[in-house]
Design a protein around this motif. Structure first.
Motif, mmCIF file in Angstrom:
data_model
loop_
_atom_site.group_PDB
_atom_site.id
_atom_site.type_symbol
_atom_site.label_atom_id
_atom_site.label_comp_id
_atom_site.label_asym_id
_atom_site.label_seq_id
_atom_site.Cartn_x
_atom_site.Cartn_y
_atom_site.Cartn_z
ATOM 1 N N ARG A 40 0.835 -1.203 0.000
ATOM 2 C CA ARG A 40 0.000 0.000 0.000
ATOM 3 C C ARG A 40 0.866 1.247 0.000
ATOM 4 O O ARG A 40 2.010 1.227 0.448
ATOM 5 C CB ARG A 40 -0.943 0.018 1.199
ATOM 6 C CG ARG A 40 -0.281 0.163 2.570
ATOM 7 C CD ARG A 40 -1.318 0.087 3.678
ATOM 8 N NE ARG A 40 -0.728 0.290 5.000
ATOM 9 C CZ ARG A 40 -1.412 0.197 6.138
ATOM 10 N NH1 ARG A 40 -2.700 -0.114 6.123
ATOM 11 N NH2 ARG A 40 -0.802 0.410 7.300
ATOM 12 N N MET A 41 0.303 2.303 -0.552
ATOM 13 C CA MET A 41 0.922 3.624 -0.528
ATOM 14 C C MET A 41 0.048 4.521 0.333
ATOM 15 O O MET A 41 -1.147 4.685 0.068
ATOM 16 C CB MET A 41 1.040 4.180 -1.949
ATOM 17 C CG MET A 41 1.941 3.375 -2.864
ATOM 18 S SD MET A 41 3.667 3.289 -2.300
ATOM 19 C CE MET A 41 4.163 4.997 -2.507
ATOM 20 N N VAL A 42 0.654 5.075 1.379
ATOM 21 C CA VAL A 42 -0.073 5.924 2.322
ATOM 22 C C VAL A 42 0.330 7.378 2.062
ATOM 23 O O VAL A 42 1.514 7.736 2.153
ATOM 24 C CB VAL A 42 0.237 5.544 3.781
ATOM 25 C CG1 VAL A 42 -0.623 6.370 4.746
ATOM 26 C CG2 VAL A 42 -0.001 4.047 4.003
ATOM 27 N N GLU A 43 -0.644 8.211 1.718
ATOM 28 C CA GLU A 43 -0.381 9.601 1.358
ATOM 29 C C GLU A 43 -0.320 10.497 2.601
ATOM 30 O O GLU A 43 -1.218 10.462 3.449
ATOM 31 C CB GLU A 43 -1.454 10.122 0.415
ATOM 32 C CG GLU A 43 -1.225 11.572 -0.018
ATOM 33 C CD GLU A 43 -2.346 12.102 -0.888
ATOM 34 O OE1 GLU A 43 -2.230 13.251 -1.346
ATOM 35 O OE2 GLU A 43 -3.337 11.364 -1.102
ATOM 36 N N PHE A 44 0.752 11.309 2.673
ATOM 37 C CA PHE A 44 0.897 12.328 3.709
ATOM 38 C C PHE A 44 0.989 13.696 3.035
ATOM 39 O O PHE A 44 0.902 13.814 1.813
ATOM 40 C CB PHE A 44 2.143 12.051 4.556
ATOM 41 C CG PHE A 44 2.006 10.859 5.468
ATOM 42 C CD1 PHE A 44 1.648 11.019 6.794
ATOM 43 C CD2 PHE A 44 2.221 9.570 4.984
ATOM 44 C CE1 PHE A 44 1.521 9.926 7.636
ATOM 45 C CE2 PHE A 44 2.093 8.469 5.805
ATOM 46 C CZ PHE A 44 1.738 8.640 7.138
ATOM 47 N N GLU A 45 1.181 14.742 3.809
ATOM 48 C CA GLU A 45 1.223 16.101 3.272
ATOM 49 C C GLU A 45 2.352 16.287 2.262
ATOM 50 O O GLU A 45 2.186 16.991 1.257
ATOM 51 C CB GLU A 45 1.377 17.118 4.408
ATOM 52 C CG GLU A 45 0.157 17.243 5.305
ATOM 53 C CD GLU A 45 0.358 18.278 6.387
ATOM 54 O OE1 GLU A 45 1.353 19.061 6.288
ATOM 55 O OE2 GLU A 45 -0.442 18.319 7.339
ATOM 56 N N ASN A 46 3.483 15.670 2.510
ATOM 57 C CA ASN A 46 4.653 15.921 1.671
ATOM 58 C C ASN A 46 5.212 14.676 0.987
ATOM 59 O O ASN A 46 6.371 14.639 0.584
ATOM 60 C CB ASN A 46 5.767 16.577 2.503
ATOM 61 C CG ASN A 46 6.229 15.685 3.653
ATOM 62 O OD1 ASN A 46 5.444 14.904 4.172
ATOM 63 N ND2 ASN A 46 7.482 15.816 4.044
ATOM 64 N N ASP B 131 -4.720 9.591 2.599
ATOM 65 C CA ASP B 131 -5.364 8.598 1.746
ATOM 66 C C ASP B 131 -4.461 7.367 1.663
ATOM 67 O O ASP B 131 -3.249 7.455 1.906
ATOM 68 C CB ASP B 131 -5.609 9.165 0.349
ATOM 69 C CG ASP B 131 -6.571 8.317 -0.469
ATOM 70 O OD1 ASP B 131 -7.246 7.458 0.133
ATOM 71 O OD2 ASP B 131 -6.642 8.505 -1.701
ATOM 72 N N THR B 132 -5.064 6.227 1.340
ATOM 73 C CA THR B 132 -4.312 4.979 1.221
ATOM 74 C C THR B 132 -4.797 4.197 0.012
ATOM 75 O O THR B 132 -6.004 4.043 -0.194
ATOM 76 C CB THR B 132 -4.483 4.103 2.482
ATOM 77 O OG1 THR B 132 -4.032 4.825 3.635
ATOM 78 C CG2 THR B 132 -3.688 2.807 2.357
ATOM 79 N N VAL B 133 -3.848 3.729 -0.798
ATOM 80 C CA VAL B 133 -4.162 2.892 -1.946
ATOM 81 C C VAL B 133 -3.506 1.528 -1.728
ATOM 82 O O VAL B 133 -2.302 1.444 -1.495
ATOM 83 C CB VAL B 133 -3.663 3.516 -3.268
ATOM 84 C CG1 VAL B 133 -3.974 2.597 -4.438
ATOM 85 C CG2 VAL B 133 -4.286 4.884 -3.478
#
Length: 261
Positions: free
Chosen positions: A85-91, A123-125
């Motif tokens: 999974r790819m976990v989205e953060f601010e940067n 967000d998480t994909v």
């Protein structure tokens, strides 16, 4: 005497209009999900919800069918081989992989880790590499017999998924024999058209092996000349009209629910 003859003729015509002297019994079905696993195993212990899970992965759904030809089970399997999974953060994004040994998400080497990124996850994909299987089983006095096996293997760029609401068992042509409808989508990140496949398995009065017919709807992948189209194999074209009709409705329903694909 004339009245008796007229009555007998009327009854005979009614029986012929209904398709014969004895109507075929209805095909009865019931669907079981993982939440129903204990109930299913209690009712159908000879199969069990975890049927051949070590070989084929977890059971995601079972359709049980009772018909004139006997009792059948349509067992859906999903064998997950790799999860990331790819976990989205601010940067930026943190990459993580799932460890089946520890049952925990772990940092993926070569990507940012969570403590290097700012803020809370936005967000998480999730990406899954998995294999799909469906076993069609028949119960008899001799035990459980496999009359058909579907399988499609995924990889890093191909992710097949069952269209569960469009998988079913019914008797559309009213001959007392069930048809097995299996629908699935073959998503990928390539430039080839994305196939949505609608498979129909049919059995005879003394089934030992099912016969497969296939219709494939191709969704454009973004190429300039791509257009939506549906292709049917020869066995599909030879199916009874009511069976073809249901198969076509399943394809059209998927198309209506995914007009932008």
């Amino acid at each position: 005497m004339r009245k008796q003859t007229l009555l007998a003729t009327t009854i005979l015509l009614m029986l012929v209009a209904q398709g014969g002297f004895a109507q075929k019994a209805a095909v009865l079905t019931k669907i079981f999900y993982p939440k129903d696993s204990v109930q299913f195993t209690a009712l159908h212990g000879e199969v069990g919800f975890g049927y051949r899970s070590r070989e084929y992965g977890k059971t995601t759904m079972v359709i049980c069918c009772t018909s004139e030809a006997g009792r059948f089970y349509m067992v859906f399997k999903k064998d997950i081989r790799h999860l990331s999974r790819m976990v989205e953060f601010e940067n930026g994004y943190a990459g993580e992989v799932f460890s089946f040994a520890s049952k925990q998400w772990e940092h993926e080497e070569g990507t940012w880790s969570r403590h290097e990124l700012k803020g809370e996850p936005k967000d998480t994909v999730v990406y899954s590499i998995h294999n799909l299987r469906c076993l069609i089983l028949k119960k008899s006095a001799a035990g459980i017999t496999e009359v058909a096996r579907f399988q499609d293997y995924g990889n890093e760029v191909y992710w097949p998924e069952f269209d569960y609401p469009s998988c079913s068992i019914s008797d559309e042509d009213r001959d007392g024999l069930p048809e097995f409808y299996l629908s699935y989508m073959g998503n990928s990140d390539g430039l080839d058209a994305k196939p949505y496949k609608q498979l129909v398995y049919t059995v005879g009065a003394a089934p030992t092996a099912a016969v497969k017919a296939k219709a494939t709807a191709y969704y454009p992948a973004g190429n300039e000349d791509d257009v939506y189209r549906v292709e049917y194999d020869q066995r599909w074209k030879q199916l009874p009209a009511p069976v073809r009709g249901k198969s076509k409705r399943l394809i059209d329903r998927h198309r209506s629910a995914n007009p932008s694909e």
